[in-house]
Design an enzyme around this catalytic site. Sequence first.
Site, PDB file in Angstrom:
ATOM      1  N   TYR B 145      52.176  21.169  19.017  1.00 55.20           N
ATOM      2  CA  TYR B 145      52.301  20.053  18.107  1.00 55.20           C
ATOM      3  C   TYR B 145      53.485  19.233  18.577  1.00 55.20           C
ATOM      4  CZ  TYR B 145      49.048  22.247  14.873  1.00 55.20           C
ATOM      5  OH  TYR B 145      47.930  22.777  14.311  1.00 55.20           O
ATOM      6  N   HIS B 261      39.885  18.367  13.900  1.00 59.14           N
ATOM      7  CA  HIS B 261      40.631  19.560  13.507  1.00 59.14           C
ATOM      8  C   HIS B 261      39.737  20.496  12.689  1.00 59.14           C
ATOM      9  CE1 HIS B 261      45.113  20.515  13.673  1.00 59.14           C
ATOM     10  NE2 HIS B 261      44.607  21.590  13.132  1.00 59.14           N
ATOM     11  N   ASP B 292      35.260  19.286  20.016  1.00 56.68           N
ATOM     12  CA  ASP B 292      35.048  20.513  19.250  1.00 56.68           C
ATOM     13  C   ASP B 292      34.580  20.145  17.853  1.00 56.68           C
ATOM     14  OD1 ASP B 292      37.252  19.787  17.690  1.00 56.68           O
ATOM     15  OD2 ASP B 292      38.482  21.489  18.287  1.00 56.68           O
ATOM     16  N   ILE B 295      30.648  23.611  16.775  1.00 53.05           N
ATOM     17  CA  ILE B 295      29.859  24.153  17.903  1.00 53.05           C
ATOM     18  C   ILE B 295      29.505  25.599  17.580  1.00 53.05           C
ATOM     19  CG2 ILE B 295      29.906  24.784  20.343  1.00 53.05           C
ATOM     20  CD1 ILE B 295      29.954  21.818  20.122  1.00 53.05           C
TER      21      ILE B 295
END
Lengths: 363, 363, 363, 363
Positions: B145, B261, B292, B295
């Site tokens: 981060y 996210h 992403d 999936i």
Amino acid sequence: MNGRPALQPLPEDVHTAADYAAHAQRTLDPMAWAYFDATAGDGSASRANRAAWDALKLLPRMLQSLPGLHTECQLLGRSWPTPLLVAPMALQRLAHPDGELAMALAAAAQGAGMVLSCEASLPLETVARAMLGDAARGPLWLQLYPMHDRGVTLDLVRRAEAAGYEALVLTVDAGVRAQRDAERRAGFRLPVGISAVNLPPPGSAVPMGLAERLARAPTWDDVAWLQQQTRLPVLLKGILHPLDAREALRLQVAGLIVSNHGGRTLAAAAATAQALPAIADTVGGAIPLLVDGGIREGADVLRALALGADAVLVGRTVLWALAAAGAAGAAHALRLLRDELALTMAQCGIATPQAAQASLLAR
Amino acid sequence: MNGRPALQPLPEDVHTAADYAAHAQRTLDPMAWAYFDATAGDGSASRANRAAWDALKLLPRMLQSLPGLHTECQLLGRSWPTPLLVAPMALQRLAHPDGELAMALAAAAQGAGMVLSCEASLPLETVARAMLGDAARGPLWLQLYPMHDRGVTLDLVRRAEAAGYEALVLTVDAGVRAQRDAERRAGFRLPVGISAVNLPPPGSAVPMGLAERLARAPTWDDVAWLQQQTRLPVLLKGILHPLDAREALRLQVAGLIVSNHGGRTLAAAAATAQALPAIADTVGGAIPLLVDGGIREGADVLRALALGADAVLVGRTVLWALAAAGAAGAAHALRLLRDELALTMAQCGIATPQAAQASLLAR
Amino acid sequence: MNGRPALQPLPEDVHTAADYAAHAQRTLDPMAWAYFDATAGDGSASRANRAAWDALKLLPRMLQSLPGLHTECQLLGRSWPTPLLVAPMALQRLAHPDGELAMALAAAAQGAGMVLSCEASLPLETVARAMLGDAARGPLWLQLYPMHDRGVTLDLVRRAEAAGYEALVLTVDAGVRAQRDAERRAGFRLPVGISAVNLPPPGSAVPMGLAERLARAPTWDDVAWLQQQTRLPVLLKGILHPLDAREALRLQVAGLIVSNHGGRTLAAAAATAQALPAIADTVGGAIPLLVDGGIREGADVLRALALGADAVLVGRTVLWALAAAGAAGAAHALRLLRDELALTMAQCGIATPQAAQASLLAR
Amino acid sequence: MNGRPALQPLPEDVHTAADYAAHAQRTLDPMAWAYFDATAGDGSASRANRAAWDALKLLPRMLQSLPGLHTECQLLGRSWPTPLLVAPMALQRLAHPDGELAMALAAAAQGAGMVLSCEASLPLETVARAMLGDAARGPLWLQLYPMHDRGVTLDLVRRAEAAGYEALVLTVDAGVRAQRDAERRAGFRLPVGISAVNLPPPGSAVPMGLAERLARAPTWDDVAWLQQQTRLPVLLKGILHPLDAREALRLQVAGLIVSNHGGRTLAAAAATAQALPAIADTVGGAIPLLVDGGIREGADVLRALALGADAVLVGRTVLWALAAAGAAGAAHALRLLRDELALTMAQCGIATPQAAQASLLAR
């Protein structure tokens, strides 16, 4: 098994072919039900097949004069009473003791065609004799998987030619997956006395890796090879992409069957009614075009014709009827579909299947 | 924790990676399940992720010759067996005692990549040693981060470089929200012995107001700063807007990961499959593009590739497998995804992930 | 009722404003719940409001520098901290003993505006005193129905002017229907001590036929008349058709509120998020544009801003909080909405409400 | 049966016409309920009718001056108070002992029209006398099926002319299917004393095959023949395809009714609201255009008008009211529809049904 099977009584509460499903589920051994009902993954391709037909709405026509209305289908130089064929389904004796014999008699009696699976549970010659004895029958085709052992294929082709089969249907959508299905079936045990009698007994059960399977997977060359080995027309079953239709035209195949294998090979696959229009555009009427997947009532057949198909294959819908009531059930289901088709054609103001076009559909 | 974890037996009824979710829910402490399963708001972003993949239908190809089919992925000057990476997920020892070590071993064993969360519950060096020992492994990246304390960041970067990490993944979609998630987590009590061991212990728990958080929130300058501090490639994770992709290109970042996210930061966010095409258009192949969110099966990977992604990250799907069966479970889930991808590629007639394109999709 | 109401404790499990609905339903007398929850017909307009916001997906922006982010709203020559106003709702003492007083204190405390219903259950002067005492408050507007008796209207206008109200909101979508609602309410009995104290007591309850109601129904002339009677700006609430927006511009009204009356007047009405874009096109920024209907979380506010609204009205969402926990609850709900809005703005990379535009939305 | 039926009390909890359905289901003999509720196949055409109206969202108008608002309908040289007609439904004495007499009295009392089914269970003259006695009544039309025996048709036409019927409605969508429905009805046994008294008693019950039915099926020539036999205007009911509308215009029919027979003849049929716009385009206002199918509330009537219809037919909605409360119930249902229509028109700012246009609809 060589004589005519005795006719069972029909269930009383069947009004449409789809009504047989509940009867079949009650009748069948759970493992047999699961075997035939199985779909790929979460079943979304199977559901998508059905939803795609449902979404197509018909705009009926009124007051047309249709004195000579008929559902006659003309394909491959032959005509028969109704644009229906029984889809190739393996091991039908799992569904009913009379198996493919009952199915062929039912098809013949209703003027439908029969595509015998190469994994049939009765000799292909037995089935052919039953079918060919009926003058009003539809076509009799033999389905083949492109097998690695060309000797096995050739043997089947020669037997098919000798027995009177009129075309070969090469299933092209299971080249890789079929093996995997076979692996899965390992957990599924065939009852004693039921097997794919037309094929050599399965050899060593060593499962192949994907690389080996790919190396053995059929290609367009296998299609060309098969065309060279036989005087029978060769159709391809399992086409969904227009580019494959184009390649098939180049090879001058005798016909195409748009199919996603009843949703059994790829859950993410397009519905057949979604794929059909682009294929029909590509084919442009040059060769016969058929479709299967989720056909459950006469209106579905007309929907398929309106999208450009010349005929349809019916799988589970007629198989459930076979399971529930043998030859009589299968014949009843085909009869219901045929009558519904004729009635829906009449409602839509067309006198022949060939007259169906996209303007029958809303929007 | 430094040795190889013992392998647990696999559950018998897992046929696809998604089947692990039910096992995980039974296995996990409810608080741990809730921690990993949590989504923003009413979960609509998470549901939208899934629905967007499902809506993409594949048009398989037939009879292609695919002798050298492989799923090999090439990114950042490296190639590895399968375009899968384990998404960065914090505190994996909450899911299983072997935590990130088991996950890394599983990824390495299956030729997948691993993106270690900077909030991992094991030392990043331990994880790296486990992963780097496998020659067929995928890439090993460290997620960061953008932290207010650049000293902490620099320390992590130096450790990552020393330990052999090959890239840094800067998560850019939690700059503001992460703090809020931290606040929420206040109610969540970490079990004794599990913590984000790679970070300094959390200081005073005085919650910051939004203004303070905004003042500390990372900007594109922080990206540039990070790029200057390290020889490692820096990818950005959490891009959804094409304008951000454009800015990232201007900064010459090493790659982009389209992500919301996992639906954890903004319930109203677009699904990743909805956002991906415009990002792919903007990137135009200039840098690696990953995605992403939802999936769950091999077909989803191919759908992502068809929309322009080079590889995908898998989060909860593999985490549930870790929870249910440790390293063996995670490896199994990755193996299932990898095999399904290869099979689906074969069904769609492409021999390499790079050959996937939009024409695989219906309509 | 003239002092500050005592503050109730907040329920512990409320994380978003929408969480108050369940508390309210438990707290409220069923008849009061039904009164506030009521929708026209089968409730489809109310459901459509909600679905239309949900369908709008945001594309967040990353790494923007937003040091001075604020949610300040500027309208009618005034600015206030957050683009939220409490929608006009009748008889709030049915929801909580402190009624509109508590609501006004909550709005003022959170920098939101208050639109007092002319059917309020407390004197408009009492509410104004509570609201105007807070320097950081939002605007204080009085809602009016175009009443047949212009004397009653004038009396209200004069009192509003004297009490410090800053604008009048003329609800134009209940001209015909409101009467009918009143008829329906006949079956609903107000508890002793709760009534629309700012209006003359209802006269003879002879229900009017539609013709009589139409003859008394307000027209654009009534708008012009009202504009002439007061120095206060006059906004119209209940606009859905772009042609009405055009007419309102011609009359130089001070602002428009796109509303379908929370789905209470016409079940077949378009959702407000469906109607808003065409109205925004027509208005083109010439006058303030607000919207209500189904606003339940901060992201909905940003969605509305992205479609062209300058501010939003919140109805049931804050009323349920009032019912559950009085002034403290209403303030908490507004605070949650305000914080969520700020956070969502930060996530979408905009520093002011005015910066919101359609490119925030996917597709 | 010749006098005025006594008025039953109305159920207390009916607020919209659709509320009568539950009462009817409780009141009716299950076989009678099934007879009226029956749809083709799986009922998808019936559900599609409803969904298509629901999907049309209105954009109400505000502040219009509508002093002379009326719902008056002008068709075929006659005007009547409300653009509603009771759809032709057979054997209404199955629903209520007072049957078509009660229905006609209800229609007349509410200024609605009545289309008597040729399969009515009371003499057409009895019904006409009841209807024609009311000066404010709507039109009285007789519905006919194109019958094979032209003598039977001519007899009905002469009786209709003599009894004062003002138009003939030729139902054209059941030429083939009606027979089949008749077959199905074989299992349905009419109670003693209820029959289609205006038709000759059914002859031998030998079911016809489709070929015979097709040979007897009506064509456009039958329309022309009927037009020549009578001075009454002839409308066609059951048109869904624009090409049929064009043919009807060529024959100069007096009007068209877009209908899919309430979803009773073809499950795959388009919804009437889906088919209506193209028909309205074709007709272009040249002749009256009506529609039925799923009309359940006043807003549906306005939706139909906005799509180009001049009036609507209401079937089951008013039949359930007849079943539940006889003439009083049917009148109440029509009254509710009429009032809702007037109110919805007022909300949408139109003073006459003729003023409805597509701009009332969102998007």
